[in-house]
Design a protein around this motif. Structure first.
Motif, PDB file in Angstrom:
ATOM      1  N   ILE A 407      33.042  79.706  -6.189  1.00  0.00           N
ATOM      2  CA  ILE A 407      31.956  79.610  -5.206  1.00  0.00           C
ATOM      3  C   ILE A 407      32.475  79.003  -3.902  1.00  0.00           C
ATOM      4  O   ILE A 407      32.203  79.494  -2.798  1.00  0.00           O
ATOM      5  CB  ILE A 407      30.790  78.767  -5.763  1.00  0.00           C
ATOM      6  N   SER A 408      33.242  77.943  -4.039  1.00  0.00           N
ATOM      7  CA  SER A 408      33.755  77.230  -2.860  1.00  0.00           C
ATOM      8  C   SER A 408      34.723  78.086  -2.054  1.00  0.00           C
ATOM      9  O   SER A 408      34.638  78.134  -0.815  1.00  0.00           O
ATOM     10  CB  SER A 408      34.453  75.939  -3.298  1.00  0.00           C
ATOM     11  N   SER A 409      35.641  78.759  -2.743  1.00  0.00           N
ATOM     12  CA  SER A 409      36.602  79.596  -2.020  1.00  0.00           C
ATOM     13  C   SER A 409      35.908  80.808  -1.403  1.00  0.00           C
ATOM     14  O   SER A 409      36.321  81.300  -0.349  1.00  0.00           O
ATOM     15  CB  SER A 409      37.743  80.045  -2.941  1.00  0.00           C
ATOM     16  N   GLY A 410      34.818  81.284  -2.045  1.00  0.00           N
ATOM     17  CA  GLY A 410      34.040  82.368  -1.465  1.00  0.00           C
ATOM     18  C   GLY A 410      33.381  81.946  -0.163  1.00  0.00           C
ATOM     19  O   GLY A 410      33.394  82.682   0.830  1.00  0.00           O
ATOM     20  N   ILE A 411      32.804  80.745  -0.145  1.00  0.00           N
ATOM     21  CA  ILE A 411      32.165  80.227   1.079  1.00  0.00           C
ATOM     22  C   ILE A 411      33.217  79.977   2.161  1.00  0.00           C
ATOM     23  O   ILE A 411      33.020  80.304   3.336  1.00  0.00           O
ATOM     24  CB  ILE A 411      31.383  78.938   0.757  1.00  0.00           C
ATOM     25  N   GLY A 412      34.355  79.414   1.749  1.00  0.00           N
ATOM     26  CA  GLY A 412      35.448  79.210   2.705  1.00  0.00           C
ATOM     27  C   GLY A 412      35.963  80.527   3.255  1.00  0.00           C
ATOM     28  O   GLY A 412      36.223  80.662   4.452  1.00  0.00           O
ATOM     29  N   GLY A 413      36.099  81.536   2.366  1.00  0.00           N
ATOM     30  CA  GLY A 413      36.555  82.854   2.789  1.00  0.00           C
ATOM     31  C   GLY A 413      35.576  83.511   3.741  1.00  0.00           C
ATOM     32  O   GLY A 413      35.974  84.144   4.728  1.00  0.00           O
ATOM     33  N   LEU A 414      34.281  83.355   3.468  1.00  0.00           N
ATOM     34  CA  LEU A 414      33.242  83.888   4.355  1.00  0.00           C
ATOM     35  C   LEU A 414      33.381  83.285   5.754  1.00  0.00           C
ATOM     36  O   LEU A 414      33.351  83.994   6.754  1.00  0.00           O
ATOM     37  CB  LEU A 414      31.863  83.591   3.763  1.00  0.00           C
ATOM     38  N   PHE A 415      33.572  81.971   5.803  1.00  0.00           N
ATOM     39  CA  PHE A 415      33.653  81.284   7.092  1.00  0.00           C
ATOM     40  C   PHE A 415      34.863  81.728   7.897  1.00  0.00           C
ATOM     41  O   PHE A 415      34.747  82.099   9.077  1.00  0.00           O
ATOM     42  CB  PHE A 415      33.691  79.768   6.885  1.00  0.00           C
ATOM     43  N   ILE A 416      36.062  81.720   7.282  1.00  0.00           N
ATOM     44  CA  ILE A 416      37.260  82.038   8.061  1.00  0.00           C
ATOM     45  C   ILE A 416      37.315  83.522   8.419  1.00  0.00           C
ATOM     46  O   ILE A 416      37.890  83.895   9.447  1.00  0.00           O
ATOM     47  CB  ILE A 416      38.560  81.595   7.342  1.00  0.00           C
ATOM     48  N   SER A 417      36.696  84.387   7.601  1.00  0.00           N
ATOM     49  CA  SER A 417      36.656  85.814   7.944  1.00  0.00           C
ATOM     50  C   SER A 417      35.771  86.052   9.161  1.00  0.00           C
ATOM     51  O   SER A 417      36.121  86.844  10.045  1.00  0.00           O
ATOM     52  CB  SER A 417      36.139  86.632   6.762  1.00  0.00           C
ATOM     53  N   VAL A 453      36.835  70.023  -0.410  1.00  0.00           N
ATOM     54  CA  VAL A 453      35.732  69.094  -0.718  1.00  0.00           C
ATOM     55  C   VAL A 453      34.652  69.720  -1.594  1.00  0.00           C
ATOM     56  O   VAL A 453      34.181  69.106  -2.558  1.00  0.00           O
ATOM     57  CB  VAL A 453      35.106  68.565   0.588  1.00  0.00           C
ATOM     58  N   LEU A 454      34.241  70.955  -1.281  1.00  0.00           N
ATOM     59  CA  LEU A 454      33.106  71.563  -1.979  1.00  0.00           C
ATOM     60  C   LEU A 454      33.318  71.701  -3.489  1.00  0.00           C
ATOM     61  O   LEU A 454      32.380  71.434  -4.261  1.00  0.00           O
ATOM     62  CB  LEU A 454      32.788  72.920  -1.355  1.00  0.00           C
ATOM     63  N   PRO A 455      34.511  72.076  -3.984  1.00  0.00           N
ATOM     64  CA  PRO A 455      34.693  72.141  -5.435  1.00  0.00           C
ATOM     65  C   PRO A 455      34.507  70.797  -6.119  1.00  0.00           C
ATOM     66  O   PRO A 455      34.035  70.736  -7.265  1.00  0.00           O
ATOM     67  CB  PRO A 455      36.130  72.643  -5.598  1.00  0.00           C
ATOM     68  N   ILE A 456      34.887  69.731  -5.439  1.00  0.00           N
ATOM     69  CA  ILE A 456      34.713  68.392  -6.020  1.00  0.00           C
ATOM     70  C   ILE A 456      33.227  68.108  -6.204  1.00  0.00           C
ATOM     71  O   ILE A 456      32.788  67.668  -7.281  1.00  0.00           O
ATOM     72  CB  ILE A 456      35.364  67.322  -5.109  1.00  0.00           C
ATOM     73  N   ILE A 457      32.445  68.401  -5.164  1.00  0.00           N
ATOM     74  CA  ILE A 457      30.996  68.167  -5.240  1.00  0.00           C
ATOM     75  C   ILE A 457      30.367  69.041  -6.310  1.00  0.00           C
ATOM     76  O   ILE A 457      29.605  68.562  -7.164  1.00  0.00           O
ATOM     77  CB  ILE A 457      30.347  68.450  -3.863  1.00  0.00           C
ATOM     78  N   LEU A 458      30.681  70.338  -6.288  1.00  0.00           N
ATOM     79  CA  LEU A 458      30.064  71.265  -7.238  1.00  0.00           C
ATOM     80  C   LEU A 458      30.471  70.975  -8.676  1.00  0.00           C
ATOM     81  O   LEU A 458      29.650  71.086  -9.595  1.00  0.00           O
ATOM     82  CB  LEU A 458      30.444  72.707  -6.875  1.00  0.00           C
ATOM     83  N   THR A 459      31.721  70.597  -8.891  1.00  0.00           N
ATOM     84  CA  THR A 459      32.165  70.287 -10.258  1.00  0.00           C
ATOM     85  C   THR A 459      31.437  69.063 -10.801  1.00  0.00           C
ATOM     86  O   THR A 459      31.025  69.041 -11.974  1.00  0.00           O
ATOM     87  CB  THR A 459      33.689  70.072 -10.301  1.00  0.00           C
ATOM     88  N   PHE A 460      31.239  68.056  -9.959  1.00  0.00           N
ATOM     89  CA  PHE A 460      30.450  66.885 -10.369  1.00  0.00           C
ATOM     90  C   PHE A 460      29.010  67.297 -10.692  1.00  0.00           C
ATOM     91  O   PHE A 460      28.439  66.891 -11.710  1.00  0.00           O
ATOM     92  CB  PHE A 460      30.455  65.823  -9.267  1.00  0.00           C
ATOM     93  N   VAL A 461      28.418  68.121  -9.824  1.00  0.00           N
ATOM     94  CA  VAL A 461      27.038  68.565 -10.043  1.00  0.00           C
ATOM     95  C   VAL A 461      26.923  69.371 -11.325  1.00  0.00           C
ATOM     96  O   VAL A 461      26.023  69.145 -12.162  1.00  0.00           O
ATOM     97  CB  VAL A 461      26.544  69.407  -8.840  1.00  0.00           C
ATOM     98  N   PHE A 462      27.821  70.329 -11.524  1.00  0.00           N
ATOM     99  CA  PHE A 462      27.781  71.179 -12.723  1.00  0.00           C
ATOM    100  C   PHE A 462      28.018  70.366 -13.995  1.00  0.00           C
ATOM    101  O   PHE A 462      27.434  70.647 -15.031  1.00  0.00           O
ATOM    102  CB  PHE A 462      28.820  72.283 -12.621  1.00  0.00           C
TER     103      PHE A 462
END
Length: 469
Positions: A407-417, A453-462
């Motif tokens: 999810i995080s790399s997808g959002i990052g990929g969306l932004f840089i693209s 940063v986002l994977p750290i947050i999401l992994t804690f949440v999940f």
């Protein structure tokens, strides 16, 4: 008596016994098995062994992570216990092919060709990254480069650029060496073939479009057939197909020509046939096919940048599981040769960073000391471009860290693209990735922050959600 005897016995039992082993070798950190039936592996039992830091299956091989400095001792004990003869990596690769379907074999062939030349490509990428920092405007000074402010550095940057560009200028020679070797021919002939395709007397492929428009493309007349006199600098497909033809002709002739005159017949005939075929048919056809692939990929990201970045950035981790990520290395090189850079590779770097952060978070969450150590070491590895230990040893085992990373790399990929980020070449696919970014440098830095940063947050949440369930 080996201090690893008991643990090795447990490993053998967990992978289905010595009768389930076709061949086994090891690399710096892992035992690499070609098994007869991976369904017989008891992963839970394997993961409970103190010596084992993780395990995963890829490209028809079952790999058990042991650790640097220990794996060779464990391997020697395993050979002693099983009676399986010591095998090379090539032996295990050949044995593991029986576990693959045709698509997997094709992907593995590409991997076998491109992985050996990666050190040269990545090294060139790092040096080009240094050159980019010295010559890129807006990095240290607004609208100016470092060498414009400090001209004394200009010639140093020029030499660095020359050294770095050599691997890409003669890329067909590198691919020719590796491809002909993979197809069973002489690697030296592969190098010669690659150099033939970029000979200085040929029109440089990068100047072809302009020369074609101006009507200045030189030609040969071969028995009435007009053949354009062009080179294939930066091209991947022409040399791949030509290398296959060269290797097969060489093997064919070697079996039939008497040994005493092979030196006078095999190489000259193989190179002549392949050379003519390359300039008359293989080169033009594959050059056009490569341009179609390039135009197609560019068109997708020009018209659907957000969607392309989201899908490629998010699904790259899944491609690694299947091994299909090796296919995109050829696409990256084709893009670099055709348009001077790649917008796919930066998303690879973000995916690796995201997998590393997810694994790092699992190290913080788990109370198992063994798993904690594996999580931390595999996170560092992922941050430096090698994600398999993090993915297979940690993230896929718990599933939700892997999902968080995707999810995080997808959002990052969306932004840089959407920001049009592009890399001038292939570099180290992780935190050092910023070195090769030649367009959208600061946008890529923001993308790196998202992927970190986002994977750290999401992994804690999940993880909390999983506990509630």
């Amino acid at each position: 008596m080996s201090s690893y005897k008991e643990s090795v016995g447990q490993i053998i039992d967990a992978i289905g016994g010595e009768e389930n082993i076709n061949a086994v070798t090891h690399c710096v950190t892992r035992l690499r098995f070609a098994l007869k039936d991976e369904g017989k592996v008891d992963k839970e039992k394997l993961d409970e062994i103190d010596l084992v830091k993780g395990s995963f299956s890829t490209n028809g091989q079952f790999q058990v992570v042991i650790g640097q400095g220990t794996v060779n001792k464990v391997y020697n004990e395993l050979v002693a216990q099983t009676g399986v003869g010591e095998a090379s990596k090539d032996d295990v690769k050949k044995a593991s092919e029986s576990n693959m379907n045709p698509l997997q074999r094709a992907i593995k062939t590409l991997a076998d060709i491109f992985i050996p030349i990666l050190p040269a490509i990545v090294t060139a990428g790092l040096l080009l990254g240094i050159n980019n920092i010295l010559t890129g405007s807006g990095i240290f000074f607004e609208d100016q480069s470092l060498i414009e402010v400090y001209p004394a550095w200009a010639d140093i940057a020029n030499i660095i650029n020359l050294i770095a560009n050599t691997a890409f200028t003669f890329l067909p020679a590198l691919i020719g060496w590796s491809a002909v070797k993979r197809f069973g021919g002489s690697p030296l002939l592969g190098i010669v073939l690659g150099l033939i395709l970029v000979h200085p007397d040929l029109l440089n492929a990068w100047a072809y479009g302009e020369a074609k428009a101006a009507g200045e493309v030189e030609t040969w007349n071969i028995l009435g057939l007009t053949v354009e006199k062009i080179g294939y600098q930066g091209q991947v497909l022409p040399v791949l197909f030509a290398s296959y033809l060269l290797a097969k002709i060489e093997v064919f002739l070697t079996k039939r020509v008497p040994e005493g005159i092979q030196l006078l017949v095999v190489a000259p005939v193989a190179l002549l046939i392949t050379g003519f075929a390359s300039f008359i048919a293989i080169g033009p056809i594959m050059f056009a096919a490569g341009n179609l692939i390039t135009d197609g990929v560019v068109s997708i990201f020009e018209n659907f940048a957000a969607l392309g970045g989201l899908l490629y950035g998010g699904l790259y981790g899944a491609l690694v599981i299947t091994g299909m990520h090796h296919t995109f290395l050829a696409v990256d090189l084709q893009l670099i040769g055709s348009i001077g850079g790649t917008f796919l590779w930066p998303m690879l770097a973000l995916s690796n960073i995201a997998q590393g952060s997810a694994a790092l978070t699992m190290g913080l969450l788990t109370k198992n000391e063994k798993q904690k150590g594996l999580s931390y070491t595999s996170a560092v590895s992922a941050y430096l471009g090698v994600t398999e230990p993090a993915m297979f040893g940690v993230n896929l085992r718990y599933r939700y860290p892997f999902i968080a990373a995707m999810i995080s790399s997808g959002i990052g990929g969306l932004f840089i693209s959407m920001q049009g980020v592009r890399a001038s070449t292939i570099g180290v696919g992780g935190l050092p990735g910023f070195l090769v970014i030649d367009r959208g440098f600061w946008a890529f830095i923001i993308g790196m922050v998202i992927a970190f940063v986002l994977p750290i947050i999401l992994t804690f949440v999940f993880s909390n959600f999983k506990k509630e369930k």
